[in-house]
Motif scaffolding. Sequence first.
Motif, PDB file in Angstrom:
ATOM      1  N   GLY A 168       0.783  -1.232   0.000  1.00  0.00           N
ATOM      2  CA  GLY A 168       0.000   0.000   0.000  1.00  0.00           C
ATOM      3  C   GLY A 168       0.812   1.277   0.000  1.00  0.00           C
ATOM      4  N   GLU A 169       2.148   1.156   0.102  1.00  0.00           N
ATOM      5  CA  GLU A 169       2.964   2.371   0.130  1.00  0.00           C
ATOM      6  C   GLU A 169       3.698   2.555  -1.190  1.00  0.00           C
ATOM      7  OE1 GLU A 169       5.589   3.515   3.506  1.00  0.00           O
ATOM      8  OE2 GLU A 169       4.574   1.830   4.464  1.00  0.00           O
ATOM      9  N   LYS A 170       3.634   3.783  -1.699  1.00  0.00           N
ATOM     10  CA  LYS A 170       4.355   4.089  -2.942  1.00  0.00           C
ATOM     11  C   LYS A 170       5.671   4.767  -2.593  1.00  0.00           C
ATOM     12  CE  LYS A 170       0.896   4.855  -6.559  1.00  0.00           C
ATOM     13  NZ  LYS A 170       0.241   5.918  -7.324  1.00  0.00           N
ATOM     14  N   GLU A 171       6.685   4.456  -3.384  1.00  0.00           N
ATOM     15  CA  GLU A 171       7.975   5.111  -3.130  1.00  0.00           C
ATOM     16  C   GLU A 171       8.751   5.208  -4.436  1.00  0.00           C
ATOM     17  OE1 GLU A 171      12.059   4.478  -0.553  1.00  0.00           O
ATOM     18  OE2 GLU A 171      10.483   2.967  -0.502  1.00  0.00           O
ATOM     19  N   ARG A 172       9.441   6.319  -4.614  1.00  0.00           N
ATOM     20  CA  ARG A 172      10.277   6.433  -5.801  1.00  0.00           C
ATOM     21  C   ARG A 172      11.664   5.889  -5.475  1.00  0.00           C
ATOM     22  NH1 ARG A 172      11.895  11.779  -9.128  1.00  0.00           N
ATOM     23  NH2 ARG A 172      13.189  12.070  -7.295  1.00  0.00           N
ATOM     24  N   VAL A 173      12.134   4.995  -6.344  1.00  0.00           N
ATOM     25  CA  VAL A 173      13.430   4.355  -6.138  1.00  0.00           C
ATOM     26  C   VAL A 173      14.240   4.514  -7.419  1.00  0.00           C
ATOM     27  CG1 VAL A 173      14.567   2.127  -5.798  1.00  0.00           C
ATOM     28  CG2 VAL A 173      12.500   2.664  -4.520  1.00  0.00           C
ATOM     29  N   TRP A 174      15.535   4.824  -7.245  1.00  0.00           N
ATOM     30  CA  TRP A 174      16.397   4.952  -8.428  1.00  0.00           C
ATOM     31  C   TRP A 174      16.977   3.588  -8.797  1.00  0.00           C
ATOM     32  CZ3 TRP A 174      16.545   9.349 -11.185  1.00  0.00           C
ATOM     33  CH2 TRP A 174      16.093  10.518 -10.550  1.00  0.00           C
ATOM     34  N   VAL A 226       5.857  -7.466  -7.286  1.00  0.00           N
ATOM     35  CA  VAL A 226       5.743  -6.154  -6.669  1.00  0.00           C
ATOM     36  C   VAL A 226       5.317  -5.214  -7.791  1.00  0.00           C
ATOM     37  CG1 VAL A 226       7.125  -4.269  -5.724  1.00  0.00           C
ATOM     38  CG2 VAL A 226       7.430  -6.579  -4.853  1.00  0.00           C
ATOM     39  N   SER A 227       4.564  -4.192  -7.459  1.00  0.00           N
ATOM     40  CA  SER A 227       4.164  -3.237  -8.491  1.00  0.00           C
ATOM     41  C   SER A 227       5.290  -2.229  -8.720  1.00  0.00           C
ATOM     42  CB  SER A 227       2.889  -2.520  -8.050  1.00  0.00           C
ATOM     43  OG  SER A 227       2.742  -1.340  -8.811  1.00  0.00           O
ATOM     44  N   ILE A 228       5.845  -2.256  -9.943  1.00  0.00           N
ATOM     45  CA  ILE A 228       6.868  -1.268 -10.302  1.00  0.00           C
ATOM     46  C   ILE A 228       6.357  -0.489 -11.505  1.00  0.00           C
ATOM     47  CG2 ILE A 228       9.218  -0.919 -11.145  1.00  0.00           C
ATOM     48  CD1 ILE A 228      10.053  -3.370  -9.565  1.00  0.00           C
ATOM     49  N   ASN A 229       6.266   0.810 -11.350  1.00  0.00           N
ATOM     50  CA  ASN A 229       5.650   1.679 -12.365  1.00  0.00           C
ATOM     51  C   ASN A 229       4.275   1.148 -12.776  1.00  0.00           C
ATOM     52  OD1 ASN A 229       7.846   3.297 -12.254  1.00  0.00           O
ATOM     53  ND2 ASN A 229       8.643   2.814 -14.294  1.00  0.00           N
ATOM     54  N   GLY A 230       3.560   0.604 -11.805  1.00  0.00           N
ATOM     55  CA  GLY A 230       2.193   0.162 -12.046  1.00  0.00           C
ATOM     56  C   GLY A 230       2.060  -1.207 -12.688  1.00  0.00           C
ATOM     57  N   LYS A 231       3.192  -1.874 -12.967  1.00  0.00           N
ATOM     58  CA  LYS A 231       3.139  -3.200 -13.579  1.00  0.00           C
ATOM     59  C   LYS A 231       3.671  -4.239 -12.588  1.00  0.00           C
ATOM     60  CE  LYS A 231       1.784  -1.679 -17.603  1.00  0.00           C
ATOM     61  NZ  LYS A 231       1.278  -0.407 -17.001  1.00  0.00           N
ATOM     62  N   ALA A 232       3.168  -5.475 -12.713  1.00  0.00           N
ATOM     63  CA  ALA A 232       3.604  -6.539 -11.818  1.00  0.00           C
ATOM     64  C   ALA A 232       4.984  -7.027 -12.260  1.00  0.00           C
ATOM     65  CB  ALA A 232       2.606  -7.688 -11.843  1.00  0.00           C
ATOM     66  N   VAL A 233       5.940  -6.964 -11.333  1.00  0.00           N
ATOM     67  CA  VAL A 233       7.309  -7.399 -11.631  1.00  0.00           C
ATOM     68  C   VAL A 233       7.743  -8.389 -10.554  1.00  0.00           C
ATOM     69  CG1 VAL A 233       9.711  -6.653 -11.876  1.00  0.00           C
ATOM     70  CG2 VAL A 233       7.873  -5.211 -12.754  1.00  0.00           C
ATOM     71  N   GLU A 234       8.311  -9.519 -10.991  1.00  0.00           N
ATOM     72  CA  GLU A 234       8.736 -10.522 -10.027  1.00  0.00           C
ATOM     73  C   GLU A 234      10.126 -10.186  -9.489  1.00  0.00           C
ATOM     74  OE1 GLU A 234      10.130 -15.148  -9.674  1.00  0.00           O
ATOM     75  OE2 GLU A 234       9.338 -14.443 -11.586  1.00  0.00           O
ATOM     76  N   ILE A 235      10.255 -10.245  -8.164  1.00  0.00           N
ATOM     77  CA  ILE A 235      11.573 -10.034  -7.547  1.00  0.00           C
ATOM     78  C   ILE A 235      12.290 -11.384  -7.534  1.00  0.00           C
ATOM     79  CG2 ILE A 235      12.806  -9.291  -5.463  1.00  0.00           C
ATOM     80  CD1 ILE A 235      11.159  -7.072  -6.818  1.00  0.00           C
TER      81      ILE A 235
END
Lengths: 471, 117
Positions: A168-174, A226-235
Motif C-alpha cells: 500500500g505504500e508508494k515510493e520512488r526508487v532509483w 511487486v508493483s513497479i511503475n504500475g506493472k507486476a514485476v517478479e523479484i
Amino acid sequence: MKMNGVIRLFRALARAYPEEFRATYGDDMEAAAEDTVRSMLARRGWRQSLVPLVRMLFDMLLRLPAEYGAEMRQDARLAVRLMRKTPVVTAAAAASLGIGISSVTGTFSLFDRVVLSATPQVAAPERLVRLQGTASFPDYEHYRDASRSIEALSAYVAPVPFVVKHGGEKERVWGHIVTPDYFATLGTPIYAGAADLSAGHPTAVLSYRLWQRRFGSSRAILGQTVSINGKAVEITGVAAEGFQGASPMMSAADLFLPTTVQEQVAPELARGALTDRKVAAFQVIGRLAPGATMQEAETELDGIARRLEQSRGDTEAAQNMARRAHLVPGGRLLPVPDRNLPMLMSFPLLLNGLTLWIAGASVAHMRLARTAARSRELAVRLSLGASRARLVRQLLTETVLIALLAGGIGLCLAWSSLVSFRDILSLMPEYMQLAVPLDLRAVLFTVAIAIASGFAIGGGPSLRNDAARTQ
Amino acid sequence: VNHKIEDLLPLKPNWLHILLALSGGDQHGYGIMQDVLDRTSGKVRLWPATLYGSLRAMMEAELIEEPARRPAEEDDDARRRYYKLTAFGKRVLAAEVARLEDLLASVRDRRTRSSEA
C-alpha cells in the motif's frame, strides 16, 4: 702511542655531547676518562683493560642520546611554560594551523577514497572498462558481438526512477535498466535468490539496502511480484551488500530491471531506445579478455565503429578521423582515466596547501612578533652562555610543539568533517553510502605536515633573530 | 622548581652511590668515581659519561650543588669542579636510607620467622 689513540677517541666522543653540557662538564668528563684510561692501563696492561675500555666506550655512546634528550625535555618544558603564559596567542596559532592541516588531511582522505576506490562488490575491478559517453543499443550489440579483447560487455540506462508500490505504500526508487548479463559481467555476487533477468516476464533484482529497508530483509519476497511503475514485476534476487550498481557515485541504483521489460514498465525504453542507432541511451561497461589491455580494446572498438560506418555507407562520417570509441577505467567509483589522476589529486591538494600556507604565514607573523618582543630574554640567555644554535633549537621546539598541537586539532577536525560528510550522504538515499575513513597515511601525512610547517615557521623567525644578533 | 622527596624514591642506584660519596665531604667527579670504586671493592664503577650525566641530572634536581668555597688549598685540584650535597640532597639520602632499612628489616623479619617455623 696506542694509549694516546684511545684518549683521542674518548675526547672526540666527548665533543659530540650537547654544547651546554660540555661547557659545564666536558673538561671534567674528558679528564676523568683520560685518568681512567691511564690508571687502568698502568695497573692492568692492555690485555686486561680491553673489556673495561670497550664498556667505557659504550657508556659514552649510550649516554649521548640521553643528554640530547634531556636538553630537548628542558626546551619542551620551557616552551610549555611560555605557551601557558600566552594562552590566547598559542590557541590562535594552533587553531589556524589546525584548520589548515584539517583541510589538507580531509581532502586527501576524501579524494583518496572517492577517486581511487574500486566500485564495491565487483570482481577484479581493474579489468573493467567503460565506454566514455553513451552508445545506442544496436551499436552496443555490435561492439559486444565483434570484440575479441573484451570478453563480456553489458549496457545499462542510468539513472532511472521507478515507482515501487508494496504493502500500500508508494515510493520512488532509483535504478538501472540493464542487459541480462549485467551481474555476470561485473562479477557481482547475489546475496539471495538469483539474478534471473532473462525470464519471459518482467523481473527485477533489489539492492541489499532496499531489500533491508523496504522489505524487512524477508526472503519471502523472492518470487513474489511487486508493483513497479504500475506493472507486476517478479523479484528474483538481492544483490550483494554494498552493491549500488556499476556507477555508484554518479547514479547509485537500488533496483535492476532487464532491458527485456516492456516500455510499459520502463518508459525509458520507448521511442526506439533498443532499436534506433541515433538514440544513444546506454552506458557500456565490459570486462577485458585475459591478457588484453585497455589500449588494445580501445583500438579494436574504434576499428569496429569505423567498419560499421562503412557498412552503412556513411561517407560523411568516414571523413572524420577522430577516434570513435574512448575507454576509461570501469571499476572505479569515478570513471577517471589514469592520465587525469595526478591533476585530479593534486589540484585540491594544491588549493588546500595554499590554505595551509596562509595559516602558516599568519602563525609565522605571530611568532615573529613574539620573538622580537622576546629579544631581551634571548639576549640574557646568550650572555649567560647559551649558544646561538641552542636558542634556535629552543625557538624551533616551541614552534614544533604548536605544530603538533595544531596537528592534533587538525586530525580531530578532519575526522569530524568526514563523519559529517558520511552523515549528509546517508540523508540522500539516491546516493551511495560512502564512509570515508581517515586513513593511516593521512594521519602520517598530517604529522609530517605539522612538523614540517613547524620547522618552516620556526626556522624563519629563528634565522631572522639569528641575523639580528650577528649585526 | 619544586621537588618532592617521594618523587625521587626509590633512588637510582647511581644517584645513591653519588650521594653517599658526597656525604663524606665535597668531592670532584673523579673523586666520586674513586670513592664509589673503593667503597664497593671495585664492583661499582661509574663510567665517565654516566657519572657526569648523573651529576647534571642531580644538579637539575637540586640534590647537589657546587660549593661556594673551594676546599682547603692542599686538597684543591684547581682543574676540576667540586660538588656538595644540598640540604634537600641530605633529606633525600636520609629518606632513601630509611626506606632501604625498612626493606631490609622486613626481609630479616621474614627470614627469622621462617627459620623459627
